[in-house]
Write a protein that holds these residues in place. Structure first.
Motif, PDB file in Angstrom:
ATOM      1  N   MET A  40       0.834  -1.207   0.000  1.00 50.61           N
ATOM      2  CA  MET A  40       0.000   0.000   0.000  1.00 50.61           C
ATOM      3  C   MET A  40       0.867   1.254   0.000  1.00 50.61           C
ATOM      4  SD  MET A  40      -3.184  -0.734  -0.199  1.00 50.61           S
ATOM      5  CE  MET A  40      -3.956   0.780   0.364  1.00 50.61           C
ATOM      6  N   SER A  41       2.020   1.192   0.659  1.00 50.71           N
ATOM      7  CA  SER A  41       2.878   2.378   0.760  1.00 50.71           C
ATOM      8  C   SER A  41       3.498   2.771  -0.571  1.00 50.71           C
ATOM      9  CB  SER A  41       3.985   2.134   1.801  1.00 50.71           C
ATOM     10  OG  SER A  41       4.896   1.142   1.352  1.00 50.71           O
ATOM     11  N   ILE A  42       3.621   1.819  -1.501  1.00 51.60           N
ATOM     12  CA  ILE A  42       4.213   2.144  -2.810  1.00 51.60           C
ATOM     13  C   ILE A  42       3.155   2.209  -3.905  1.00 51.60           C
ATOM     14  CG2 ILE A  42       6.456   1.154  -2.225  1.00 51.60           C
ATOM     15  CD1 ILE A  42       5.697  -1.304  -3.837  1.00 51.60           C
ATOM     16  N   ALA A  43       1.875   2.153  -3.508  1.00 50.64           N
ATOM     17  CA  ALA A  43       0.806   2.221  -4.506  1.00 50.64           C
ATOM     18  C   ALA A  43       0.850   3.536  -5.271  1.00 50.64           C
ATOM     19  CB  ALA A  43      -0.554   2.038  -3.836  1.00 50.64           C
ATOM     20  N   ALA A  44       1.238   4.614  -4.571  1.00 51.30           N
ATOM     21  CA  ALA A  44       1.286   5.923  -5.230  1.00 51.30           C
ATOM     22  C   ALA A  44       2.288   5.929  -6.376  1.00 51.30           C
ATOM     23  CB  ALA A  44       1.647   7.008  -4.209  1.00 51.30           C
ATOM     24  N   VAL A  45       3.385   5.205  -6.225  1.00 56.63           N
ATOM     25  CA  VAL A  45       4.394   5.146  -7.286  1.00 56.63           C
ATOM     26  C   VAL A  45       3.827   4.452  -8.523  1.00 56.63           C
ATOM     27  CG1 VAL A  45       6.639   4.208  -7.923  1.00 56.63           C
ATOM     28  CG2 VAL A  45       6.300   5.163  -5.653  1.00 56.63           C
ATOM     29  N   SER A  46       3.141   3.334  -8.297  1.00 58.33           N
ATOM     30  CA  SER A  46       2.555   2.592  -9.405  1.00 58.33           C
ATOM     31  C   SER A  46       1.483   3.411 -10.117  1.00 58.33           C
ATOM     32  CB  SER A  46       1.961   1.273  -8.890  1.00 58.33           C
ATOM     33  OG  SER A  46       1.367   0.546  -9.934  1.00 58.33           O
ATOM     34  N   ILE A  47       0.649   4.084  -9.337  1.00 63.43           N
ATOM     35  CA  ILE A  47      -0.418   4.896  -9.928  1.00 63.43           C
ATOM     36  C   ILE A  47       0.175   6.065 -10.704  1.00 63.43           C
ATOM     37  CG2 ILE A  47      -2.358   6.425  -9.388  1.00 63.43           C
ATOM     38  CD1 ILE A  47      -3.004   4.569  -7.040  1.00 63.43           C
ATOM     39  N   ALA A  48       1.230   6.673 -10.149  1.00 61.58           N
ATOM     40  CA  ALA A  48       1.863   7.797 -10.842  1.00 61.58           C
ATOM     41  C   ALA A  48       2.392   7.364 -12.207  1.00 61.58           C
ATOM     42  CB  ALA A  48       3.007   8.359  -9.994  1.00 61.58           C
ATOM     43  N   GLY A  49       3.025   6.199 -12.255  1.00 58.49           N
ATOM     44  CA  GLY A  49       3.498   5.696 -13.543  1.00 58.49           C
ATOM     45  C   GLY A  49       2.356   5.405 -14.497  1.00 58.49           C
ATOM     46  N   SER A  50       1.226   4.930 -13.956  1.00 58.46           N
ATOM     47  CA  SER A  50       0.073   4.620 -14.790  1.00 58.46           C
ATOM     48  C   SER A  50      -0.533   5.873 -15.408  1.00 58.46           C
ATOM     49  CB  SER A  50      -0.995   3.888 -13.963  1.00 58.46           C
ATOM     50  OG  SER A  50      -0.526   2.632 -13.543  1.00 58.46           O
ATOM     51  N   LEU A  51      -0.455   6.981 -14.692  1.00 57.87           N
ATOM     52  CA  LEU A  51      -0.997   8.228 -15.233  1.00 57.87           C
ATOM     53  C   LEU A  51      -0.311   8.583 -16.556  1.00 57.87           C
ATOM     54  CD1 LEU A  51      -1.357  10.435 -12.020  1.00 57.87           C
ATOM     55  CD2 LEU A  51      -3.169   9.332 -13.323  1.00 57.87           C
ATOM     56  N   PHE A  52       0.999   8.404 -16.599  1.00 54.70           N
ATOM     57  CA  PHE A  52       1.732   8.686 -17.838  1.00 54.70           C
ATOM     58  C   PHE A  52       1.396   7.653 -18.913  1.00 54.70           C
ATOM     59  CE2 PHE A  52       4.089  10.962 -14.625  1.00 54.70           C
ATOM     60  CZ  PHE A  52       4.407  12.154 -15.260  1.00 54.70           C
ATOM     61  N   ASN A  53       1.135   6.404 -18.458  1.00 60.04           N
ATOM     62  CA  ASN A  53       0.673   5.387 -19.402  1.00 60.04           C
ATOM     63  C   ASN A  53      -0.636   5.801 -20.056  1.00 60.04           C
ATOM     64  OD1 ASN A  53       2.462   3.293 -19.696  1.00 60.04           O
ATOM     65  ND2 ASN A  53       1.796   2.195 -17.896  1.00 60.04           N
ATOM     66  N   LEU A  54      -1.543   6.311 -19.215  1.00 62.86           N
ATOM     67  CA  LEU A  54      -2.855   6.703 -19.709  1.00 62.86           C
ATOM     68  C   LEU A  54      -2.758   7.878 -20.676  1.00 62.86           C
ATOM     69  CD1 LEU A  54      -4.879   6.431 -16.369  1.00 62.86           C
ATOM     70  CD2 LEU A  54      -4.877   4.831 -18.285  1.00 62.86           C
ATOM     71  N   ILE A  55      -1.877   8.839 -20.347  1.00 68.18           N
ATOM     72  CA  ILE A  55      -1.691   9.990 -21.234  1.00 68.18           C
ATOM     73  C   ILE A  55      -1.188   9.536 -22.598  1.00 68.18           C
ATOM     74  CG2 ILE A  55      -0.361  12.104 -21.588  1.00 68.18           C
ATOM     75  CD1 ILE A  55      -0.386  12.483 -18.545  1.00 68.18           C
ATOM     76  N   LYS A  56      -0.248   8.586 -22.582  1.00 67.82           N
ATOM     77  CA  LYS A  56       0.308   8.085 -23.846  1.00 67.82           C
ATOM     78  C   LYS A  56      -0.718   7.318 -24.672  1.00 67.82           C
ATOM     79  CE  LYS A  56       4.108   6.120 -24.433  1.00 67.82           C
ATOM     80  NZ  LYS A  56       5.191   5.119 -24.373  1.00 67.82           N
ATOM     81  N   SER A  57      -1.691   6.721 -24.006  1.00 63.66           N
ATOM     82  CA  SER A  57      -2.599   5.811 -24.709  1.00 63.66           C
ATOM     83  C   SER A  57      -3.892   6.475 -25.171  1.00 63.66           C
ATOM     84  CB  SER A  57      -2.944   4.631 -23.792  1.00 63.66           C
ATOM     85  OG  SER A  57      -3.640   5.084 -22.630  1.00 63.66           O
ATOM     86  N   ILE A  58      -4.017   7.800 -25.056  1.00 64.58           N
ATOM     87  CA  ILE A  58      -5.231   8.479 -25.522  1.00 64.58           C
ATOM     88  C   ILE A  58      -5.433   8.171 -27.010  1.00 64.58           C
ATOM     89  CG2 ILE A  58      -6.310  10.727 -25.924  1.00 64.58           C
ATOM     90  CD1 ILE A  58      -4.831  11.751 -23.454  1.00 64.58           C
ATOM     91  N   PRO A  59      -6.564   7.553 -27.346  1.00 60.74           N
ATOM     92  CA  PRO A  59      -6.753   7.052 -28.720  1.00 60.74           C
ATOM     93  C   PRO A  59      -7.175   8.134 -29.717  1.00 60.74           C
ATOM     94  CG  PRO A  59      -8.678   6.536 -27.414  1.00 60.74           C
ATOM     95  CD  PRO A  59      -7.697   7.210 -26.475  1.00 60.74           C
ATOM     96  N   ILE A  60      -6.359   9.150 -29.883  1.00 57.59           N
ATOM     97  CA  ILE A  60      -6.603  10.204 -30.873  1.00 57.59           C
ATOM     98  C   ILE A  60      -5.440  10.192 -31.843  1.00 57.59           C
ATOM     99  CG2 ILE A  60      -6.948  12.677 -31.240  1.00 57.59           C
ATOM    100  CD1 ILE A  60      -8.069  12.849 -28.407  1.00 57.59           C
ATOM    101  N   GLY A  61      -5.752  10.000 -33.122  1.00 58.61           N
ATOM    102  CA  GLY A  61      -4.693   9.843 -34.120  1.00 58.61           C
ATOM    103  C   GLY A  61      -3.708  10.994 -34.144  1.00 58.61           C
ATOM    104  N   ALA A  62      -4.237  12.230 -34.077  1.00 60.18           N
ATOM    105  CA  ALA A  62      -3.352  13.398 -34.108  1.00 60.18           C
ATOM    106  C   ALA A  62      -2.431  13.422 -32.901  1.00 60.18           C
ATOM    107  CB  ALA A  62      -4.189  14.680 -34.172  1.00 60.18           C
ATOM    108  N   TRP A  63      -2.969  12.999 -31.742  1.00 57.16           N
ATOM    109  CA  TRP A  63      -2.157  12.978 -30.509  1.00 57.16           C
ATOM    110  C   TRP A  63      -1.053  11.932 -30.617  1.00 57.16           C
ATOM    111  CZ3 TRP A  63      -0.479  15.428 -26.494  1.00 57.16           C
ATOM    112  CH2 TRP A  63      -0.003  14.755 -25.376  1.00 57.16           C
TER     113      TRP A  63
END
Length: 427
Positions: A25-48
């Motif tokens: 639980m103490s390192i969950a924030a690290v995993s979630i923080a990395g996932s946020l950047f994953n989510l930003i990269k995966s936005i399904p917009i062709g131009a993006w």
């Protein structure tokens, strides 16, 4: 039965089980923080996506992913040692640093790189000295990190309890005195792990990483990291809740190592542009975190009993964000024979149907990114597979779960109404 349940609850409160849960639980924030950047990269917009590729921003956004998922074992070893030392009222930070050093002592200082000969097409493997393979400190090293974190911290506490420390005069500042006090326990712990490294070099495995991954982590991931493991995980959570035990806390304490390894492996694969190796654990939380009870919550708006009508309005804001406690205790679900049936069936049906629609291509597969479980399920599904079909499927699942709960809800509502009338007549 009561004694059995008491033993289960007592097991979750045992020192090492609690350390496992608190550590992850103490390192969950690290995993979630990395996932946020994953989510930003995966936005399904062709131009993006084109912009990410041409501007180099995509490569830049991959860095936070790499320093989280690809280095997850390092965070784990520190967290485990820190939490265990704190449970003995010892210096958690010192224990964490010693655990990190112990883990690195076991880590091989060689890495392999692969290249393809352009002339022959032959794969050429080159061994690089004084380099660390990311697989050793990433998802494949998590189980070893747990063991090293717990063992090194326990050795640290053991040596301190035996008085293995350099005692400084009271006039010496506390930070300086602490440094000298930790020298002997830290050095002795390092010697132990040096001996373990040497012993591993004499075996066919060669390294502790290869040993633990080969005989422990890989087999467990095959059993628990797959589709069947997810189903068992979901069902056991529901069963324990029916008996008044916080199923999430109990089952998570046992499954966290598998969950963490699966999540880290999925994120690493996503960052490398590869398919998620454990897709079930990518969509499992979004599919089953609270969809069933949200469906029941929505049904309560058509209830005839005052109890369920009131609960529908009170619990809806939290149910939308997968916070289920108001529904769990307000219904109540505990020892509820009628609603307990769809309560257990809901995650099974949801996961099976999700697997089906993804297999036949109606819904896109998850990318490997992870999202916060408190994001509304349809939105969470869309973030996980970076596709509009995820959002639509999340809405469809809510409707399916409403249909599942409906006949059982009618019976429960009828009983609640009858009890209310009896109470009014008695008054």
């Amino acid at each position: 039965m009561d004694k059995f349940l008491e033993k289960i609850v007592g097991f979750t409160q045992k020192r090492y089980m609690k350390v496992l849960m608190d550590g992850f639980m103490s390192i969950a924030a690290v995993s979630i923080a990395g996932s946020l950047f994953n989510l930003i990269k995966s936005i399904p917009i062709g131009a993006w996506q084109t912009f990410l590729a041409t501007s180099g921003l995509g490569t830049l956004l991959s860095i936070p992913v790499s320093i989280t998922s690809d280095l997850m074992a390092i965070y784990v070893v520190f967290a485990m040692a820190y939490c265990l030392a704190k449970s003995f009222n010892r210096d958690g930070f010192a224990a964490g640093i010693i655990a990190f050093g112990s883990f690195m002592i076991l880590t091989p200082l060689t890495a392999s790189s692969t290249a393809v000969d352009p002339a022959t097409g032959e794969r050429l493997v080159t061994t690089v000295q004084n380099a660390i393979s990311l697989s050793a400190v990433g998802s494949q090293g998590i189980f070893l990190a747990i063991i090293v974190g717990l063992l090194s911290a326990r050795l640290y506490v053991f040596f301190l309890d035996r008085g293995w420390k350099i005692k400084m005069p009271d006039s010496v500042p506390s930070n300086v005195a602490s440094m000298f006090e930790n020298m002997l326990p830290g050095g002795a712990t390092f010697i132990v792990f040096l001996a373990i490294r040497y012993g591993m070099s004499l075996t066919s495995f060669g390294t502790a990483q290869a040993l633990i991954y080969g005989i422990l982590q890989a087999p467990l991931m095959k059993v628990g990291g797959g589709f069947g493991g997810l189903l068992i995980y979901m069902v056991m959570i529901k069963i324990f809740w029916l008996f008044g035990i916080h199923g999430g806390m109990l089952v998570n304490s046992a499954m966290y190592p598998i969950m963490a390894a699966a999540t880290a492996a999925n994120q690493s694969a996503f960052a490398a542009g590869l398919p998620a190796p454990y897709p079930e654990w990518a969509y499992g939380s979004a599919v089953c975190a609270g969809i069933g009870l949200l469906a029941l919550n929505l049904l309560m708006f058509i209830a005839k009993s005052k109890q369920f009508k009131a609960l529908a309005k009170i619990a809806l804001p939290t149910s939308l964000f997968n916070i289920t406690e108001p529904m769990m205790f307000g219904t109540p679900m505990i020892m509820n024979v009628i609603l307990g049936i769809p309560f257990i069936l809901s995650p099974v049906i949801s996961v099976l149907l999700t697997r089906l629609v993804m297999t036949i291509g109606l819904v896109a597969w998850p990318t490997g990114a992870s999202s916060n479980m408190f994001i509304p399920s349809p939105i969470g599904m869309a973030l996980l597979n970076a596709h509009w079909t995820g959002f639509v499927w999340g809405l469809v699942l809510i409707v399916i779960n409403m249909a599942l709960y409906y006949p059982f809800f009618l019976v429960a509502d009828k009983r609640a109404l009858a009890q209310e009338k009896e109470s009014e007549a008695a008054e």
